[in-house]
Every structure is written in structure tokens, then in C-alpha cells.
Design a protein around this motif. Structure first.
Motif, PDB file in Angstrom:
ATOM      1  N   ARG A 116      44.011 120.419  35.782  1.00  0.00           N
ATOM      2  CA  ARG A 116      42.730 119.715  35.786  1.00  0.00           C
ATOM      3  C   ARG A 116      42.035 119.861  34.445  1.00  0.00           C
ATOM      4  O   ARG A 116      41.420 118.928  33.945  1.00  0.00           O
ATOM      5  CB  ARG A 116      41.852 120.249  36.917  1.00  0.00           C
ATOM      6  CG  ARG A 116      42.367 119.818  38.281  1.00  0.00           C
ATOM      7  CD  ARG A 116      41.291 119.879  39.327  1.00  0.00           C
ATOM      8  NE  ARG A 116      40.816 121.228  39.546  1.00  0.00           N
ATOM      9  CZ  ARG A 116      41.486 122.141  40.244  1.00  0.00           C
ATOM     10  NH1 ARG A 116      42.656 121.834  40.755  1.00  0.00           N
ATOM     11  NH2 ARG A 116      41.000 123.342  40.425  1.00  0.00           N
ATOM     12  N   THR A 161      49.706 116.583  34.459  1.00  0.00           N
ATOM     13  CA  THR A 161      50.334 117.018  35.693  1.00  0.00           C
ATOM     14  C   THR A 161      51.522 117.876  35.325  1.00  0.00           C
ATOM     15  O   THR A 161      52.367 117.470  34.545  1.00  0.00           O
ATOM     16  CB  THR A 161      50.799 115.803  36.514  1.00  0.00           C
ATOM     17  OG1 THR A 161      49.693 114.927  36.651  1.00  0.00           O
ATOM     18  CG2 THR A 161      51.265 116.213  37.884  1.00  0.00           C
ATOM     19  N   THR A 201      45.501 114.929  42.911  1.00  0.00           N
ATOM     20  CA  THR A 201      46.868 115.445  42.970  1.00  0.00           C
ATOM     21  C   THR A 201      47.095 116.585  41.986  1.00  0.00           C
ATOM     22  O   THR A 201      48.003 117.374  42.172  1.00  0.00           O
ATOM     23  CB  THR A 201      47.905 114.333  42.691  1.00  0.00           C
ATOM     24  OG1 THR A 201      47.472 113.598  41.561  1.00  0.00           O
ATOM     25  CG2 THR A 201      48.016 113.412  43.875  1.00  0.00           C
ATOM     26  N   ASP A 202      46.287 116.649  40.943  1.00  0.00           N
ATOM     27  CA  ASP A 202      46.461 117.741  39.986  1.00  0.00           C
ATOM     28  C   ASP A 202      45.775 118.983  40.527  1.00  0.00           C
ATOM     29  O   ASP A 202      44.614 119.258  40.255  1.00  0.00           O
ATOM     30  CB  ASP A 202      45.904 117.363  38.616  1.00  0.00           C
ATOM     31  CG  ASP A 202      46.748 116.276  37.964  1.00  0.00           C
ATOM     32  OD1 ASP A 202      47.880 116.063  38.437  1.00  0.00           O
ATOM     33  OD2 ASP A 202      46.280 115.656  37.007  1.00  0.00           O
ATOM     34  N   GLY A 203      46.511 119.744  41.314  1.00  0.00           N
ATOM     35  CA  GLY A 203      45.911 120.834  42.080  1.00  0.00           C
ATOM     36  C   GLY A 203      45.721 122.116  41.302  1.00  0.00           C
ATOM     37  O   GLY A 203      44.938 122.968  41.684  1.00  0.00           O
ATOM     38  N   LEU A 204      46.434 122.287  40.215  1.00  0.00           N
ATOM     39  CA  LEU A 204      46.350 123.549  39.497  1.00  0.00           C
ATOM     40  C   LEU A 204      45.268 123.481  38.434  1.00  0.00           C
ATOM     41  O   LEU A 204      45.033 122.449  37.827  1.00  0.00           O
ATOM     42  CB  LEU A 204      47.692 123.892  38.856  1.00  0.00           C
ATOM     43  CG  LEU A 204      48.880 123.985  39.836  1.00  0.00           C
ATOM     44  CD1 LEU A 204      50.167 124.222  39.073  1.00  0.00           C
ATOM     45  CD2 LEU A 204      48.643 125.085  40.847  1.00  0.00           C
ATOM     46  N   VAL A 206      55.363 118.957  40.660  1.00  0.00           N
ATOM     47  CA  VAL A 206      55.422 117.981  41.743  1.00  0.00           C
ATOM     48  C   VAL A 206      54.309 118.301  42.737  1.00  0.00           C
ATOM     49  O   VAL A 206      54.165 119.436  43.165  1.00  0.00           O
ATOM     50  CB  VAL A 206      56.768 118.082  42.487  1.00  0.00           C
ATOM     51  CG1 VAL A 206      56.900 116.951  43.485  1.00  0.00           C
ATOM     52  CG2 VAL A 206      57.915 118.070  41.509  1.00  0.00           C
ATOM     53  N   ALA A 207      53.509 117.292  43.086  1.00  0.00           N
ATOM     54  CA  ALA A 207      52.490 117.488  44.121  1.00  0.00           C
ATOM     55  C   ALA A 207      52.860 116.610  45.303  1.00  0.00           C
ATOM     56  O   ALA A 207      53.332 115.493  45.132  1.00  0.00           O
ATOM     57  CB  ALA A 207      51.116 117.109  43.600  1.00  0.00           C
ATOM     58  N   TYR A 208      52.669 117.129  46.487  1.00  0.00           N
ATOM     59  CA  TYR A 208      52.984 116.360  47.685  1.00  0.00           C
ATOM     60  C   TYR A 208      51.688 115.893  48.332  1.00  0.00           C
ATOM     61  O   TYR A 208      50.743 116.649  48.469  1.00  0.00           O
ATOM     62  CB  TYR A 208      53.814 117.204  48.647  1.00  0.00           C
ATOM     63  CG  TYR A 208      55.162 117.549  48.053  1.00  0.00           C
ATOM     64  CD1 TYR A 208      56.239 116.686  48.211  1.00  0.00           C
ATOM     65  CD2 TYR A 208      55.344 118.688  47.292  1.00  0.00           C
ATOM     66  CE1 TYR A 208      57.473 116.975  47.639  1.00  0.00           C
ATOM     67  CE2 TYR A 208      56.578 118.987  46.712  1.00  0.00           C
ATOM     68  CZ  TYR A 208      57.640 118.121  46.898  1.00  0.00           C
ATOM     69  OH  TYR A 208      58.859 118.408  46.325  1.00  0.00           O
TER      70      TYR A 208
END
Lengths: 635, 301
Positions: free
Chosen positions: A81, A86, A74-77, A89-91
Motif C-alpha cells: 500500500r 503489488t 487487493t494490496d493487503g500488505l 498473489v491476492a485472492y
């Protein structure tokens, strides 16, 4: 990995045609196991592909994580990472044959209230994770409050890491009791507690054999079955006009998404701003005309008459109108680094309008951890407060509690265009103090021709004041108050007792025991006491008055110089043992919601004018102590 | 009250229509990025629904790198003609970028020149203040963090750590001159939702999504289509295999998968068992850990 959730493609096609959608938000402190839980839900519902899992293993190794870190899903950025935090907001998406789920995963860091509010704004349900070893933390309370503030009606408290506390029922029950004491003050009608271990999979997808004492559903089945249909407002027809569709001379339609309620062709509708009425001629969609449209549908309405209607207008049922005006009250979550100050220019985005305006008053700030109200001159980033808004053009709105679409607004900086905050509108009718405050601005007090000394000669009270007795139910307030009144009258001093139960039978019979009602209860009592003091009477007020902020309000209304705060200090155990009215027994049995000391807090006064320890003093001795205090003030 | 229930797909459709209409109501010069793929097909279909009976009130823009499959171009032209859309084609492989190709430049630089710069130039020349894209949050982890109304500065750049909070369905459309927004009406759709919707609505898609026997070379798990035999590295064996494309892009960077799915229904059936994400068939995404985020920061969709 489990087998496919569907047995055939026909199953799958049918399921996806019929499945509904549940949006939920997750929050917890950094190590509560939130990512593990999400990872498990996604994994067990086959929403993680092999290459994503492989990338996860690779990233976990590269970033020196000890185990596979599901948070990396979920930690996309990049920054997230690398720093293991975090930010945003991650969907995430997964589905079962019954439902499609959208998770708004929000960070648990304290400074990210705004992300929690963002995730909660579109959610039906919120999951709050509590580490069984640590119990209820500030963070768990804060998230519950924000979920409630954003109108979430379903809360699931997952007590996680039960494996690390030996699957002990007592641990779970203690946390449940703790959180219930807090949540009694929230407006959340559906609250469920589930003991889980996200890591071991206990009670996540299937009921766990490790906790036979738990007889509720596992988390996923609960998410699949929780009834959310009733959350939608299908009563009040509201249609904010998004745009006028006029491709040629023959067609004029009004595009929009039905905010709430239902409309059929032939129904009479009102343009709220102008009050003009017409009827719905047609409900147009790409797939043909429809006989009716309901909450959530995006349609185009054709009307019988050509009225002046444009973007931002609201169509509603003539029997049931939204509010319409320039002023409104709201709870605000502030999301900008630059604090909010009353008077600053703001653009409000409300339904389909964008109007200029300002925050005229900041009434108070709410401490999200204790729910206390604090006076404040500004709202900083991530702070929550109660404000009065002024729009320079009228808007058509409803209370957020009744309508999440027409009761919400977003605040935009007219210069930088940054999104500054979010507002939830409040119905004035339940908040009469605002009306009174608004009136007092225009009403001048008449000066009396009678001097205070003249009154004192008649009443026998040289310096009228209010003795305010606060304490738990059963602490002895009424007993002491009645004796005190008797003594004063005996001394030819005109005294009058305002007692909790009596006031609630008359003046305050319209009020309940919610936090707002308790506050209003105290406000009216304080106003009454102030009037009686003005009249020259000695007032004795005996009320539980559990909140420090409410007592502070009473002090302000009555006047600090004529309020004596007397704390009847009786330990809860003693009050409960006495239980004169049998209320504690009923509260413990769950028959009375939000009972002070049991399921609602009592905030003991820090610096009372007098503290009376009833385990050491008799009622008569207590009266003597109060009389001594009164005499010392009269000198 | 059950009569007034919306299914998942009905909710997604209504949400997307609301988003598309908001942009048209608030923005001066919107444009819809049309990439010819299945997501674009769905997005264009939703735009038709949003404004019916009026035509789509903005142009479709295709940034053509010159490296698209011929079947894609043929589909694009016939699809847009059939629905009466106003199609604008911007050829990014012309002018100073004529030399760009992935073999000599590498995929990162090639993509930057042909797609990112091409897109930015096309948007600037058209003076568009809002551009719709068909990206979905389930596609890639940095997309999962992107707003539906995604702000871009004067240089078309995305700043993921400084995004506007987005609550309810209240989108902030405010811009200064030169700034723009990218709008993603399909944010909350998944790949499966897209295929189900295509199935239910009978939306036309490029035939390359369906299985056929095609000339490919096998590289790891990917089947690389053979479009230009002159570009084959020496020693590569061309095979003719039954396969289909799960995503479509430039032909040198798009792989096919072994499949016998010849209808939408069969594709959905195949998705019940497929174990790889669709992005794996794109060579460009996994150049490095955060390659998508990096490209998006620079202005890519």
C-alpha cells in the motif's frame, strides 16, 4: 449499488447449493486498469462492504492518491500500500447466483513471473488486460504464454480503456489481430476478446451502448457462462494415495482425492508401482458409502485384497496406466533467487510423494516474450526452461497437458526447504528428439572404410554441403531450388532437392503445424540432409523454416561448415499478391491456423550466407548467385 | 458429464479435507486451534469428515484468555465431549500475564500478551510443528495474501514478503527443527459459504450467533455486551436490545449487531442485506491500518 442479486433466501440457498466455482487469474501491466476492473466486478456483485469502502477512501486519502484507489482493496500488505505496488498473489471472492468466483490477482511487474504461475496453477481462466491506447505489450504476451504453460484453457483478452480511444472498432480489431498473431502459437483452445472500459463500466457487467459494433457478451456474463466442465479429465482414473486409514482391525481404507476419472465399487484397480491388481470394495465417506467417486472428490477407498499400499502410491484403471519411472521431461518455472543448475539436488513434490532427485539436463530456456528457445547453462529467477528430471525413486505420472494433477510437480531445496520452482511434465511420445538424444549417448558411430574423396569421384561433388533456402510461402524457394538442382545435375554433380511439401507427404506426414511439430519437421529434414551430405550428395533444402532457433538447430545437426543459409527475401505483400497456391487467401479467411506471415511469425535471418532479393533478381540470376557461392567454397 | 459435477461447497469441502489429510500425513505433531467460533465449528467438522471412520488424529487446542464469554466455554466443553475430541485448554491469562487486560494495557498490548504470546507458548510447550487455524482469506486484506501452508520461523513469526510460492494443491511441508507451519484449510471459504455449510450440514454453533435480548451499551455502530458491570465507564447507559454476534472473541473487544435472526436460515437471509464486513465487530483489527498484518508477523493467527 444494485439491488440484491437474490429475490429470497430460498433463492440464495438453492443458488449456493447448486452454484459451481470458477477460478480465474488477472494480469496486466501496472496501469492497465486491472484494479479498477476487479473493483468494479466486486462492487457490482456486492462483494465490498461499506466499511471496507470507507477504509478504502480513508487509505486513498492518507496515501495521497488522487482518486479512490481500488488497488488498495487487493494490496493487503503494508509495503504494497505504501509503495503502490503489488508484491504477492491476492485472492478475492465474489459470487453471482450462477457461480462462485475466486480471483487470483497477480502483479503485472515483469519480475513476478512466479506469482503469475502461482495464480494460474489453480485457475480455469485468465483475463489479460490490454490498454487500448498502448496495444499489445511484452507483458500481455508473457501472461498469455504463462497461462498456456500452466494449462489454462480459457483466455479472455479485455481491451480496456476503450473510452479513451473513442470506442473505435478499428483500435479493437487491430489489437485483436496483433494478439491473435501471437496466440496462434499457444495451446489455448478458447480465446475471447472483449472491448471494455472498466472505469466507465462498458461491457463489464452489461453490454455497452457505446460499442454497438461489438456483438459478443459483456465480461461478467461471459465469466458466468463459460463452460469449464469439459476441462476436467473424467477418463483416466487416477487416485494418489494420501494416507492409510486404519482405526482398528476391521477397517483399512486409503484416503485421497480422485485426481481424474471415475471409479465405482467393484471396479478393478492397479497399484501402478507394483502392478498388483485388486477391486474397489467400498467408497467410504462421513456421509455414508457411495457407489462411485469422481475427479475432485475426497474419499476413502476400501479394497478387496490386502496389498502393500502406502502414501505416494497411485491407483489407476488397469486399462489405462500412467507413466511410471525415474526419468521425465518437464517445463520448469524457476522461482528462486539462486539459479537452477543441472545436477543440483532437488526434492520433488509430485501428487502425494516427496522424492529426491535432480535436474539432469537443461535443454533450453524459453524467452517468454518471443517464445524463442535459447541455449542456457542455468535458469535464473522467473525464467522458464525445458529440463530432464531424474527422481531417485520412480513416480507415477501423466503429461500435464492431459492431467493437471498427476502432471504437476513442485521443486523444493532439500537443505533450505525453500520452494524453488514448478514443473509441468511432458509426454515423451510427442518429443522423439529426446529419445534419439538418449540413444546417441549409448551408440557409437561405426567408421566407414570409404574415404570422402572416393565418394566425390562418383558423385562429382568435391565438398558436399546443404544449401538451405528459407523464406515466406510463395517467396520463390521451390522455383529457385528446382532450377539449381537441374543445373547441378547438368554439370554431373549429384544433387538432390528436399522440398517442404514432398517431405510432409512422406517422412513427416505425422507432423502438423504447431510450434513443436514445425521444430520436429526441421529436425528430421536436417538429419536427412546430413546423411545425404555424408553420402556425398549436394543437398538443396527449401523450407519456410520460420524460426531462427530451428535454423540454428539445423546448422548444428548438419554442421556449420557444410550449411549455406540462403535467405529468399521476398516481401510479404509480393508473396501474397502472387499467392500461387491460394494459401494466403485462405489464411486471411481464417481457414488455416498459424500461417507464417499472417498469423504466425517469420523470423528473417540476420546474417545469411546469401540474401536473394527476388524483386531485383530473376530465378536464373538467383541460381547463378548460389552457384558462385558454392564455387567460392570449393576453392 | 453433468453427473460428475461438484458444486462450489463440495469443491471447498474436498479441498479442505485434502489439506487436513496432507498435514496429518506429513507432519509429526499437528494440532488444531479451536477458537469456539463458527469457523472453528466448520473446521472441526471437516476434520471429522477427513478421517472417518477413525477419530480426529490430533488434539484441539483452545488458547483461553480468561476473557471469553461464559456461553462460549460452555459450548466448547459440550461440543468437544459430544464429538469425542481431545481438547487441550491453555490458560494464557495466568502466570506473568495475570495483569493483562484491555482497559489498562490497551487492546494492542493485551492482544499481544494474551493471544499472541499465549498461542506461541502453548505451541512451543506442546512441541507442535503444525497448527491448523480457521482463518479465511476474505476476512481481512493481509489474510488474502497468506498461504494455505504458512511458514513460521523459530519464533513463530510470519514474513509476508518471503512466503513460499504455493502452486496447485502441492504444499511444501518441509521444516527444520523448531520451525512450524500454520495451516488454513478454510482459506478459500467466504463468510456466506461457512453459513451455508453450517445450514446444509446442521453443524452446531455457539448460541450467541443467534438473536436474543442482551444487556449492551451502544457505542457508534457497535453494541458492547455488558459482562462485568464494574468495568462500565461512568455515565454509560445499559440497554437491553435484541442483537446477535457476528464474530466471537474476548468479550471486552467483541461487539454485537442489532438483529432478529434466530436461526441459521435467518442469518443467511440477513446476510443478503448486511452492508458491513464481519471484522467491524472486532475492536482489535482497526487499531491501525496494518494491525492484523503486524500481529500476524509477531505470531498471531
Amino acid at each position: 449499488m444494485t439491488d440484491s442479486l437474490y429475490t429470497s433466501v430460498d433463492d440464495l440457498l438453492r443458488a449456493n447449493r447448486e452454484a459451481d466455482q470458477l477460478r480465474f487469474t488477472t494480469a496486466g501491466s501496472v496501469d492497465d486498469g486491472k484494479s479498477t476492473l476487479i473493483g468494479r466486478l466486486l462492487n457490482d456483485c456486492k462483494a465490498i462492504y461499506d466499511d471496507q469502502l470507507a477504509a478504502l477512501n480513508r487509505d486513498s486519502k492518507r496515501l495521497n492518491r488522487e482518486e479512490v484507489d481500488l488497488a488498495l482493496l487487493t494490496d493487503g500488505l503494508k509495503a504494497e500500500r505504501e509503495q503502490g505496488i503489488t508484491i504477492d498473489v491476492a485472492y478475492r471472492y465474489f459470487s453471482t447466483p450462477r457461480r462462485r468466483f475466486i480471483i487470483a490477482d497477480t502483479p503485472g511487474h515483469e519480475q513476478y513471473t512466479r506469482n503469475m504461475a502461482t495464480g494460474a496453477s489453480t485457475a480455469h481462466l485468465a483475463i489479460i488486460l490490454i490498454d487500448a491506447r498502448h496495444g499489445v505489450l511484452t507483458q500481455s504476451r508473457r501472461h498469455g504464454f504463462i497461462a498456456s504453460l500452466l494449462g489454462i484453457r480459457h483466455l479472455v483478452v479485455c481491451v480496456n480503456k476503450m473510452d479513451l480511444v473513442g470506442y473505435e472498432q478499428a483500435v479493437f480489431e487491430r489489437i485483436r489481430a496483433d494478439y491473435s498473431a501471437f496466440s496462434a502459437r499457444l495451446q489455448v483452445p478458447d480465446l475471447v476478446y472483449i472491448p471494455i472500459s472498466a472505469l466507465r463500466g462498458d461491457n463489464v457487467v452489461n453490454r455497452s451502448g457505446n460499442m454497438p459494433w461489438y456483438d459478443g457478451p459483456a465480461l461478467l456474463p461471459h465469466l458466468e457462462h463459460v463452460e469449464i466442465g469439459g476441462d476436467r479429465n473424467l477418463v483416466d482414473f487416477r487416485f494418489p494415495v494420501q494416507m492409510v486409514n486404519r482405526p482398528n482391525q476391521d477397517f483399512r481404507g486409503y484416503c485421497g482425492q480422485v485426481a481424474s476419472g471415475v471409479v465405482s465399487t467393484g471396479d478393478e484397480v492397479v497399484v501402478r508401482a507394483s502392478g498388483k491388481r485388486t477391486r474397489v470394495r467400498s467408497i467410504v465417506t462421513f456421509d455414508g458409502e457411495r457407489p462411485l467417486a469422481f475427479a475432485g472428490q475426497a474419499v476413502t477407498l476400501g479394497l478387496e485384497d490386502e496389498l502393500d499400499i502406502s502414501r505416494g502410491d497411485m491407483l489407476s484403471s488397469p486399462h489405462n496406466l500412467p507413466h511410471h519411472g525415474r526419468e521425465a521431461e518437464a517445463m520448469v518455472v524457476w522461482m528462486s533467487d539462486i539459479p537452477m543448475r543441472p545436477g543440483q539436488p532437488i526434492l520433488f513434490k509430485h501428487t502425494t510423494c516427496l522424492v529426491r532427485g535432480t535436474v539432469s539436463t537443461l535443454r533450453y530456456r524459453v524467452d517468454p516474450d518471443t517464445l524463442h528457445r535459447r541455449t542456457a547453462s542455468e535458469l535464473a529467477l522467473n525464467e522458464i526452461g525445458r529440463v530432464s528430471l531424474e527422481c531417485f525413486q520412480p513416480i507415477s505420472w501423466d503429461a500435464y497437458a492431459a492431467n493437471r494433477v498427476t502432471g504437476a510437480l513442485v521443486m523444493i531445496d532439500p537443505h533450505t526447504h525453500a520452494t524453488l520452482g514448478a514443473g509441468m511434465l511432458i509426454d515423451r511420445r510427442v518429443q522423439p528428439e529426446e529419445r534419439l538424444l538418449a540413444q546417441t549417448r549409448h551408440i557409437r558411430r561405426e567408421t566407414s572404410l570409404v574415404a570422402a574423396a572416393d565418394r566425390a569421384r562418383i558423385t562429382g561433388v568435391s565438398r558436399p554441403c546443404t544449401v538451405w533456402l528459407t523464406g515466406l510461402s510463395g517467396s520463390g524457394k521451390s522455383t529457385i531450388a528446382k532450377l539449381l538442382e537441374q543445373r547441378l545435375i547438368g554439370e554431373h554433380r549429384l544433387a538432390f532437392l528436399l522440398d517442404g511439401d514432398n517431405i510432409r507427404h512422406g517422412l513427416n506426414r505425422d507432423l502438423g503445424f504447431t510450434e513443436a511439430d514445425r521444430t520436429e519437421n526441421i529436425r528430421r529434414i536436417a538429419e536427412t540432409a546430413a546423411l545425404f551430405n555424408d553420402a556425398g550428395l549436394q543437398v538443396i533444402a527449401a523450407f519456410i523454416s520460420p524460426y531462427a532457433s530451428d535454423r540454428a538447430m539445423a546448422r548444428e545437426l548438419i554442421g556449420a561448415d557444410r550449411l549455406l543459409e540462403v535467405f529468399i527475401d521476398t516481401p510479404l505483400a509480393v508473396c501474397e499478391a502472387r499467392d500461387v497456391k491460394g494459401l494466403y487467401r485462405r489464411a486471411r479467411a481464417g481457414e488455416i491456423p498459424a500461417f507464417t506471415g499472417v498469423t504466425a511469425p517469420y523470423e528473417a535471418p540476420k546474417n545469411p550466407d546469401l540474401r536473394i532479393d527476388t524483386t531485383r533478381l530473376t530465378a536464373e540470376e538467383a541460381v547463378e548467385a548460389i552457384l558462385a557461392l558454392l564455387r567460392s567454397r570449393e576453392r | 458429464m453433468d453427473d460428475y459435477k461438484q458444486s462450489n461447497l463440495e469443491q471447498l469441502e474436498a479441498e479442505s479435507i485434502h489439506i487436513i489429510r496432507e498435514v496429518v500425513a506429513e507432519m509429526e505433531r499437528p494440532v488444531m486451534l479451536y477458537s469456539i467460533g463458527k469457523d472453528s465449528s466448520v473446521m472441526v467438522h471437516l476434520a471429522r469428515k477427513a478421517f472417518h471412520p477413525a477419530p480426529i488424529p490430533f488434539p484441539l487446542l483452545h488458547v483461553d484468555t480468561g476473557l471469553k464469554f461464559p456461553e462460549m466455554i460452555a459450548f466448547r466443553d459440550s461440543f468437544c465431549r459430544t464429538i469425542g475430541a481431545n481438547l487441550i485448554v491453555f490458560n494464557s491469562g495466568e502466570g506473568e500475564q495475570t495483569a493483562a487486560n484491555p482497559w489498562d494495557w490497551g487492546t494492542v498490548k493485551c492482544c499481544g500478551a494474551l493471544k499472541t504470546q499465549g498461542l506461541l507458548t502453548a505451541l512451543r510447550e506442546g512441541r507442535y510443528d503444525a497448527a491448523f487455524g480457521g482463518a479465511r482469506r476474505d476476512e481481512e486484506k493481509s489474510r488474502a495474501k497468506e498461504r494455505i501452508f504458512s511458514f513460521r520461523d523459530k519464533h513463530g513469526q510470519w514474513d509476508p514478503k518471503n512466503q513460499r510460492p504455493e502452486l496447485w494443491n502441492l504444499y511444501n511441508p518441509r521444516l527444520d527443527p523448531g520451525e512450524s507451519i500454520r495451516v488454513f484449510p478454510l482459506s478459500n471459504w467466504t463468510e456466506l459459504d461457512v453459513w451455508h455449510y453450517i445450514h446444509l450440514e446442521s453443524i452446531p454453533v455457539v448460541p450467541m450467533y443467534f438473536a436474543a435480548r442482551r444487556d449492551v451499551v451502544v457505542r457508534d455502530h457497535l453494541l458492547i455486551p455488558v459482562i462485568d458491570r464494574a468495568r462500565l465507564p461512568p455515565g454509560q447507559v445499559v440497554e437491553t436490545l435484541e442483537c446477535r454476534f457476528r464474530t466471537l472473541g474476548c468479550w471486552p473487544c467483541t461487539g454485537a449487531i442489532r438483529s432478529s435472526a434466530r436461526t441459521v436460515r435467518e442469518i443467511i437471509q440477513e446476510m443478503m442485506t448486511v452492508r458491513h464486513s464481519e471484522r467491524i465487530t472486532r475492536i482489535i483489527d482497526h487499531d491501525q491500518d496494518s494491525s492484523m498484518e503486524q500481529k500476524k508477523r509477531e505470531g498471531y493467527f
